[in-house]
Design a protein around this motif. Structure first.
Motif, mmCIF file in Angstrom:
data_model
loop_
_atom_site.group_PDB
_atom_site.id
_atom_site.type_symbol
_atom_site.label_atom_id
_atom_site.label_comp_id
_atom_site.label_asym_id
_atom_site.label_seq_id
_atom_site.Cartn_x
_atom_site.Cartn_y
_atom_site.Cartn_z
ATOM 1 N N ALA A 1 0.663 -1.265 -0.069
ATOM 2 C CA ALA A 1 0.068 0.005 -0.047
ATOM 3 C C ALA A 1 0.893 1.343 0.052
ATOM 4 C CB ALA A 1 -0.848 0.130 1.236
ATOM 5 N N ALA A 2 1.994 1.182 0.645
ATOM 6 C CA ALA A 2 2.672 2.208 0.587
ATOM 7 C C ALA A 2 3.524 2.616 -0.651
ATOM 8 C CB ALA A 2 3.986 2.206 1.975
ATOM 9 N N LEU A 3 3.911 1.545 -1.406
ATOM 10 C CA LEU A 3 4.393 1.552 -2.978
ATOM 11 C C LEU A 3 3.291 2.431 -3.532
ATOM 12 C CD1 LEU A 3 5.881 -1.795 -3.622
ATOM 13 C CD2 LEU A 3 7.137 0.504 -2.787
ATOM 14 N N ARG A 4 2.009 2.210 -3.528
ATOM 15 C CA ARG A 4 0.960 2.550 -4.343
ATOM 16 C C ARG A 4 0.843 4.043 -3.740
ATOM 17 N NH1 ARG A 4 -4.435 0.955 -4.925
ATOM 18 N NH2 ARG A 4 -4.203 1.846 -6.681
ATOM 19 N N ALA A 5 1.107 4.538 -2.510
ATOM 20 C CA ALA A 5 1.102 5.678 -2.072
ATOM 21 C C ALA A 5 1.966 6.689 -2.602
ATOM 22 C CB ALA A 5 0.925 5.933 -0.481
ATOM 23 N N GLY A 6 3.106 6.238 -3.142
ATOM 24 C CA GLY A 6 4.118 6.919 -3.671
ATOM 25 C C GLY A 6 5.688 6.654 -3.346
ATOM 26 N N ALA A 7 5.837 5.661 -2.464
ATOM 27 C CA ALA A 7 7.209 5.199 -1.935
ATOM 28 C C ALA A 7 7.993 4.687 -3.087
ATOM 29 C CB ALA A 7 6.971 3.958 -0.681
ATOM 30 N N SER A 8 9.307 4.803 -2.934
ATOM 31 C CA SER A 8 10.214 4.373 -4.163
ATOM 32 C C SER A 8 10.860 2.949 -3.772
ATOM 33 C CB SER A 8 11.340 5.341 -4.279
ATOM 34 O OG SER A 8 10.948 6.525 -4.509
ATOM 35 N N GLY A 9 10.171 2.293 -2.619
ATOM 36 C CA GLY A 9 10.729 0.924 -2.655
ATOM 37 C C GLY A 9 10.586 0.701 -0.997
ATOM 38 N N MET B 1 4.661 -9.076 -5.218
ATOM 39 C CA MET B 1 3.635 -8.161 -4.273
ATOM 40 C C MET B 1 2.358 -7.787 -5.222
ATOM 41 S SD MET B 1 6.369 -5.790 -2.269
ATOM 42 C CE MET B 1 4.935 -4.975 -1.508
ATOM 43 N N LEU B 2 2.692 -7.453 -6.315
ATOM 44 C CA LEU B 2 1.414 -7.041 -7.111
ATOM 45 C C LEU B 2 0.446 -8.139 -7.518
ATOM 46 C CD1 LEU B 2 3.406 -4.580 -9.397
ATOM 47 C CD2 LEU B 2 1.620 -3.825 -8.103
ATOM 48 N N GLU B 3 1.069 -9.420 -7.815
ATOM 49 C CA GLU B 3 0.149 -10.372 -8.027
ATOM 50 C C GLU B 3 -0.553 -10.832 -6.765
ATOM 51 O OE1 GLU B 3 2.765 -13.555 -9.685
ATOM 52 O OE2 GLU B 3 2.612 -12.622 -11.576
ATOM 53 N N MET B 4 -0.094 -10.824 -5.728
ATOM 54 C CA MET B 4 -0.615 -11.360 -4.584
ATOM 55 C C MET B 4 -1.794 -10.133 -4.061
ATOM 56 S SD MET B 4 0.922 -11.831 -0.735
ATOM 57 C CE MET B 4 1.775 -13.458 -1.052
ATOM 58 N N PHE B 5 -1.553 -9.145 -4.239
ATOM 59 C CA PHE B 5 -2.548 -7.975 -4.193
ATOM 60 C C PHE B 5 -3.274 -7.398 -5.055
ATOM 61 C CE2 PHE B 5 0.780 -7.874 -0.727
ATOM 62 C CZ PHE B 5 0.006 -8.676 0.347
ATOM 63 N N ALA C 1 5.933 3.043 -12.073
ATOM 64 C CA ALA C 1 5.815 2.407 -13.541
ATOM 65 C C ALA C 1 5.016 1.112 -13.641
ATOM 66 C CB ALA C 1 6.755 2.617 -14.251
ATOM 67 N N VAL C 2 5.406 0.233 -12.815
ATOM 68 C CA VAL C 2 4.816 -1.273 -12.791
ATOM 69 C C VAL C 2 3.481 -1.033 -12.221
ATOM 70 C CG1 VAL C 2 5.010 -3.534 -11.691
ATOM 71 C CG2 VAL C 2 7.168 -2.223 -12.451
ATOM 72 N N VAL C 3 3.091 -0.615 -10.959
ATOM 73 C CA VAL C 3 1.625 -0.214 -10.450
ATOM 74 C C VAL C 3 1.016 0.325 -11.699
ATOM 75 C CG1 VAL C 3 0.538 0.980 -8.872
ATOM 76 C CG2 VAL C 3 2.586 0.190 -8.106
ATOM 77 N N LEU C 4 1.225 1.395 -12.583
ATOM 78 C CA LEU C 4 0.416 1.839 -13.402
ATOM 79 C C LEU C 4 0.009 0.796 -14.509
ATOM 80 C CD1 LEU C 4 0.473 5.361 -14.839
ATOM 81 C CD2 LEU C 4 0.440 3.528 -16.369
ATOM 82 N N ALA C 5 1.152 -0.071 -15.026
ATOM 83 C CA ALA C 5 0.976 -1.071 -15.822
ATOM 84 C C ALA C 5 -0.065 -2.091 -15.350
ATOM 85 C CB ALA C 5 2.207 -1.766 -16.139
ATOM 86 N N TYR C 6 -0.250 -2.381 -14.093
ATOM 87 C CA TYR C 6 -1.163 -3.280 -13.672
ATOM 88 C C TYR C 6 -2.602 -2.338 -13.671
ATOM 89 C CZ TYR C 6 1.456 -7.251 -12.586
ATOM 90 O OH TYR C 6 2.273 -8.353 -12.378
#
Length: 224
Positions: free
Chosen positions: A92-100, A133-137, A209-214
């Protein structure tokens, strides 16, 4: 000099991070915070380059603090600290803008390398871990109600066919070297494509970019 803000509700944890980071000539700990609300205030006052952010804290949690910081201070990068490598809060933090994100029990050398990488604009989540992570959530990701007539999300319209192809490979967990091999390109060319993709998508880094691709449906989670 890379300026770092430490955010964790455990004082001993902050002390440990401080000792590790301040042993490096190019790293400086400019402040500490025990909760997300204080962290937001400290970023405003101190303008750190990198924030080491815990996610589970009393009061304002790390996710909300990350969202506020990245929205108001685009020059400040957030590196999430987590106990588990597939922590839903870290995702969730990655989606909020964290860099890793990185584990709290990482080796000192790994912590230092991660801070330097984030400060330079890179993401510290490996592509393969990002994909897991993206696949799991994936169920938490908003999906378009219906694809556009040309089967392309408007957010991807600025990408060339080659850039879309590269983005697919990035989202599938491939490194620049692997993409170069698959597409028969030089690694330098792939790096250039990735840079242009980030600029066109206004993505802070590879993770975003990966989040956006999903989110756009360009790629989806594979079946187990």
């Amino acid at each position: 000099m890379i300026r770092v803000l430490l955010v964790d509700d455990q004082a001993l944890m902050r002390m440990g991070f401080r000792l590790v980071l301040e042993a490096e000539d190019d790293l400086e700990v400019v402040g500490e915070a025990g909760d997300g609300g204080t962290a937001v205030d400290q970023v405003r006052a101190l303008a750190p380059d990198v924030v080491l952010m815990d996610v589970r804290m009393p009061g304002t949690n790390g996710i909300d603090a990350t969202r506020q910081i990245t929205a108001a201070h685009p020059g400040t990068r957030v590196l999430i600290l987590t106990t588990f490598d597939l922590d839903e809060y870290a995702f969730a933090a990655l989606r909020a803008g964290a860099s890793g994100f990185m584990l709290k029990d990482a080796r000192p050398t790994e912590l230092v390398a991660a801070v330097r990488a984030v400060a330079s604009g890179d993401a510290v989540v490996s592509p393969r871990v990002t994909r897991r992570m993206l696949e799991m959530f994936a169920g938490a990701l908003p999906r378009p109600a219906a694809p556009p007539a040309d089967d392309q999300d408007p957010r991807l319209a600025s990408l060339t066919p080659r850039e879309r192809e590269v983005l697919v490979h990035v989202a599938e967990g491939a490194s620049n070297g692997e993409i170069a091999s698959r597409l028969q390109l030089s690694e330098a060319t792939v790096k250039t494509h990735v840079g242009r993709i980030l600029a066109k998508l206004a993505a802070r880094d590879r993770v975003q970019a990966v989040v956006l691709a999903y989110e756009t449906g360009l790629v989806g989670p594979r079946a187990p």
